[in-house]
Design an enzyme around this catalytic site. Structure first.
Site, PDB file in Angstrom:
ATOM      1  NE  ARG A 238      45.477  81.491  72.150  1.00  0.00           N
ATOM      2  CZ  ARG A 238      46.217  81.907  73.295  1.00  0.00           C
ATOM      3  NH1 ARG A 238      47.008  83.193  72.571  1.00  0.00           N
ATOM      4  NH2 ARG A 238      46.512  81.291  74.014  1.00  0.00           N
ATOM      5  CD  GLU A 267      48.396  81.407  65.968  1.00  0.00           C
ATOM      6  OE1 GLU A 267      49.338  81.277  66.808  1.00  0.00           O
ATOM      7  OE2 GLU A 267      47.826  82.512  66.551  1.00  0.00           O
ATOM      8  CG  HIS A 286      50.740  83.896  68.392  1.00  0.00           C
ATOM      9  ND1 HIS A 286      49.850  82.211  69.146  1.00  0.00           N
ATOM     10  CD2 HIS A 286      50.818  84.741  70.096  1.00  0.00           C
ATOM     11  CE1 HIS A 286      49.279  82.654  70.265  1.00  0.00           C
ATOM     12  NE2 HIS A 286      50.092  83.419  70.848  1.00  0.00           N
TER      13      HIS A 286
HETATM   14  N1  LIG Z   1      48.646  87.311  71.023  1.00  0.00           N
HETATM   15  C1  LIG Z   1      49.272  86.690  72.268  1.00  0.00           C
HETATM   16  O1  LIG Z   1      49.983  86.654  72.343  1.00  0.00           O
HETATM   17  C2  LIG Z   1      48.763  86.008  73.653  1.00  0.00           C
HETATM   18  C3  LIG Z   1      47.386  86.504  73.556  1.00  0.00           C
HETATM   19  N2  LIG Z   1      46.513  86.196  75.074  1.00  0.00           N
HETATM   20  C4  LIG Z   1      45.222  85.874  74.872  1.00  0.00           C
HETATM   21  O2  LIG Z   1      44.438  87.056  75.970  1.00  0.00           O
HETATM   22  C5  LIG Z   1      44.033  86.565  76.458  1.00  0.00           C
HETATM   23  C6  LIG Z   1      42.891  87.211  77.487  1.00  0.00           C
HETATM   24  O3  LIG Z   1      44.345  86.993  79.170  1.00  0.00           O
HETATM   25  P1  LIG Z   1      44.794  88.032  80.225  1.00  0.00           P
HETATM   26  O4  LIG Z   1      44.499  89.181  80.331  1.00  0.00           O
HETATM   27  O5  LIG Z   1      45.746  87.847  80.323  1.00  0.00           O
HETATM   28  O6  LIG Z   1      43.285  86.995  80.455  1.00  0.00           O
HETATM   29  P2  LIG Z   1      42.593  87.284  82.065  1.00  0.00           P
HETATM   30  O7  LIG Z   1      41.429  86.145  82.451  1.00  0.00           O
HETATM   31  O8  LIG Z   1      42.906  88.473  82.896  1.00  0.00           O
HETATM   32  O9  LIG Z   1      41.054  89.170  81.046  1.00  0.00           O
HETATM   33  C7  LIG Z   1      40.426  87.832  80.403  1.00  0.00           C
HETATM   34  C8  LIG Z   1      38.880  88.888  80.059  1.00  0.00           C
HETATM   35  O10 LIG Z   1      37.642  88.171  79.093  1.00  0.00           O
HETATM   36  C9  LIG Z   1      36.891  88.452  79.956  1.00  0.00           C
HETATM   37  N3  LIG Z   1      35.581  87.534  78.956  1.00  0.00           N
HETATM   38  C10 LIG Z   1      35.957  86.391  79.156  1.00  0.00           C
HETATM   39  N4  LIG Z   1      34.651  85.885  78.430  1.00  0.00           N
HETATM   40  C11 LIG Z   1      34.187  87.176  77.829  1.00  0.00           C
HETATM   41  C12 LIG Z   1      33.085  87.261  76.893  1.00  0.00           C
HETATM   42  N5  LIG Z   1      32.072  86.002  76.331  1.00  0.00           N
HETATM   43  N6  LIG Z   1      32.985  88.096  76.206  1.00  0.00           N
HETATM   44  C13 LIG Z   1      33.477  89.237  76.408  1.00  0.00           C
HETATM   45  N7  LIG Z   1      33.960  89.572  77.454  1.00  0.00           N
HETATM   46  C14 LIG Z   1      34.978  88.239  78.228  1.00  0.00           C
HETATM   47  C15 LIG Z   1      36.942  88.386  80.910  1.00  0.00           C
HETATM   48  O11 LIG Z   1      35.924  88.706  81.418  1.00  0.00           O
HETATM   49  C16 LIG Z   1      38.471  89.600  81.543  1.00  0.00           C
HETATM   50  O12 LIG Z   1      37.686  90.233  81.568  1.00  0.00           O
HETATM   51  C17 LIG Z   1      43.960  84.989  77.141  1.00  0.00           C
HETATM   52  O13 LIG Z   1      42.895  84.823  76.970  1.00  0.00           O
HETATM   53  C18 LIG Z   1      44.832  84.365  75.344  1.00  0.00           C
HETATM   54  O14 LIG Z   1      44.017  84.556  74.558  1.00  0.00           O
HETATM   55  C19 LIG Z   1      47.423  85.772  75.612  1.00  0.00           C
HETATM   56  C20 LIG Z   1      49.314  86.267  76.186  1.00  0.00           C
HETATM   57  C21 LIG Z   1      50.032  86.687  74.699  1.00  0.00           C
HETATM   58  O1  LIG Z   2      50.600  83.199  76.699  1.00  0.00           O
HETATM   59  C1  LIG Z   2      49.218  83.176  76.332  1.00  0.00           C
HETATM   60  O2  LIG Z   2      47.966  82.752  75.838  1.00  0.00           O
HETATM   61  C2  LIG Z   2      50.299  83.042  74.329  1.00  0.00           C
HETATM   62  O3  LIG Z   2      48.961  83.307  73.657  1.00  0.00           O
HETATM   63  C3  LIG Z   2      51.253  82.489  74.639  1.00  0.00           C
HETATM   64  O4  LIG Z   2      51.401  82.157  73.667  1.00  0.00           O
HETATM   65  P1  LIG Z   2      51.170  80.612  73.126  1.00  0.00           P
HETATM   66  O5  LIG Z   2      50.071  79.751  73.975  1.00  0.00           O
HETATM   67  O6  LIG Z   2      52.626  79.865  73.657  1.00  0.00           O
HETATM   68  O7  LIG Z   2      50.717  80.252  71.491  1.00  0.00           O
END
Ligand SMILES: NC(=O)C1=CN([C@@H]2O[C@H](COP(=O)(O)OP(=O)(O)OC[C@H]3O[C@@H](n4cnc5c(N)ncnc54)[C@H](O)[C@@H]3O)[C@@H](O)[C@H]2O)C=CC1
Ligand SMILES: O=C(O)C(=O)COP(=O)(O)O
Length: 322
Positions: A238, A267, A286
């Site tokens: 993010r 965004e 994104h």
């Molecule tokens: N660019 C994009 O389109 C997308 C971005 N994302 C972002 O990716 C993030 C992660 O998704 P997942 O891997 O499915 O989540 P997840 O919950 O499986 O993994 C998150 C990881 O971050 C760690 N974490 C949390 N707080 C922390 C901190 N203060 N310091 C260090 N590590 C910390 C957790 O321990 C965990 O290992 C989402 O929360 C979202 O913001 C997700 C999907 C798409």
């Molecule tokens: O699954 C997520 O967290 C994503 O980043 C997907 O994009 P959005 O939350 O729809 O902006």
């Protein structure tokens, strides 16, 4: 089950919309569209369910929705939701973990390759008719295989990225998570580290952790000062996790070789953003999870979650509100 009312605040594929309509009344209104804002706020007064994403919901909106029981997000990240206010009102928040993991990891590894091998610059050379001699050192990129990949946030996506890097590209992996977690890889392929140690060791630093009060602004001047000269930063998490001014300074000073950004504070990225035309920033709109297959799967999962809660059943993925 009596029919209830659902507010769809982001476009859904027709088959998924039809599944909701089969059980409930549907109002479609996206508050980001000027002509639908009024309808969105009007609808809040009567809805039991909401489904959408990319819109920041706040406690004042929940106050206008006294019958609301479930918010189903078409995303895994839940930073757009007022978690404490949802908990206080007993509203269930659902999200879509898992179904997007591999697609996001593909994109993040693509950004590692694209920044290091300068794919976008080199493609514009050809496209714009500037490829008029053999490329030389001015155009060379840097190797990816064998370099150290640092992953900040070692959850579902972080681990999927590590598999690509360690098993496909022979990259030593260093990872940092909030809680201790195994690497999920054969011995010797990856090691856990504190954030400072990771920043000092990594040739690529990839951010894939949630935006929370403790991660906002995490990557600022001190973090950049610890990074290896010539490191590359990829933000797939993010925007607000990285301090924008500090990022620009780190590029300016040469500390950072390049940055790949899929997410931003605001965004879509505003027209006057200095990140937009920066020659060493690869900025993407994104698109981490934006493939036909994955967006279809996310919509289906979000609709499943919504319908289950409205039927009084347990959803596949309720976000733990504590
Ligand atoms: N660019 C994009 O389109 C997308 C971005 N994302 C972002 O990716 C993030 C992660 O998704 P997942 O891997 O499915 O989540 P997840 O919950 O499986 O993994 C998150 C990881 O971050 C760690 N974490 C949390 N707080 C922390 C901190 N203060 N310091 C260090 N590590 C910390 C957790 O321990 C965990 O290992 C989402 O929360 C979202 O913001 C997700 C999907 C798409
Ligand atoms: O699954 C997520 O967290 C994503 O980043 C997907 O994009 P959005 O939350 O729809 O902006």
């Amino acid at each position: 089950m009596p029919r209830q009312t659902v507010l769809v605040y982001r476009e859904l594929p027709q088959p998924q919309l039809a599944r909701i309509q089969a059980e409930h009344e549907v109002i479609q209104a996206d508050p980001r569209r000027e002509d639908q804002r009024e309808a969105f706020f009007q609808a809040l007064g009567r809805v039991q369910g909401m489904i959408g994403s990319s819109v920041r919901l706040d406690a004042a909106m929940l106050d206008r929705a006294p019958a609301l029981r479930v918010v189903s997000s078409i995303s895994v990240g839940v930073d757009a939701y007022p978690l404490a206010a949802l908990r206080e009102r007993g509203i269930v928040l659902c999200h879509t973990p898992g179904v997007l993991t591999e697609s996001v990891a593909d994109l993040l590894f693509g950004m590692v390759l694209a920044t290091s091998r300068r794919l976008c610059d080199m493609a514009s050379l050809v496209r714009e008719g500037r490829w008029v001699r053999n490329v030389g050192p001015e155009e060379y990129g840097w190797d990816v295989h064998g370099k150290t990949l640092g992953i900040v946030g070692y959850g579902r996506i972080g681990q999927a990225l590590a598999r690509r890097a360690a098993l496909g590209f022979g990259m030593p992996v260093v990872y940092h998570a909030r809680r201790p977690v195994g690497s999920g890889l054969p011995p010797g392929k990856a090691r856990a580290a504190g954030l400072d140690e990771l920043l000092e060791a990594a040739d690529f630093v990839v951010l894939v952790l949630p935006l929370t009060d403790s991660t906002r602004g995490l990557i600022g001047p001190q973090a950049f000062a610890r990074m290896k000269p010539g490191a590359i930063l990829i933000n797939g998490a993010r925007g607000p996790i990285v301090q924008e001014r500090a990022l620009l300074d780190a590029l300016e000073s040469g500390r950072l070789r390049a940055a790949g950004l899929d997410v931003f504070d605001v965004e879509p990225l505003p027209p006057d953003s200095p990140l937009r035309g920066h020659p060493r920033i690869l900025a993407l709109p994104h698109i981490g999870s934006a493939t036909h297959e994955t967006r279809t799967a996310m919509a289906a999962m979000a609709v499943d979650n919504l319908l289950r809660v409205l039927r009084g059943e347990a959803p596949a993925a309720a976000y733990p509100l504590g």
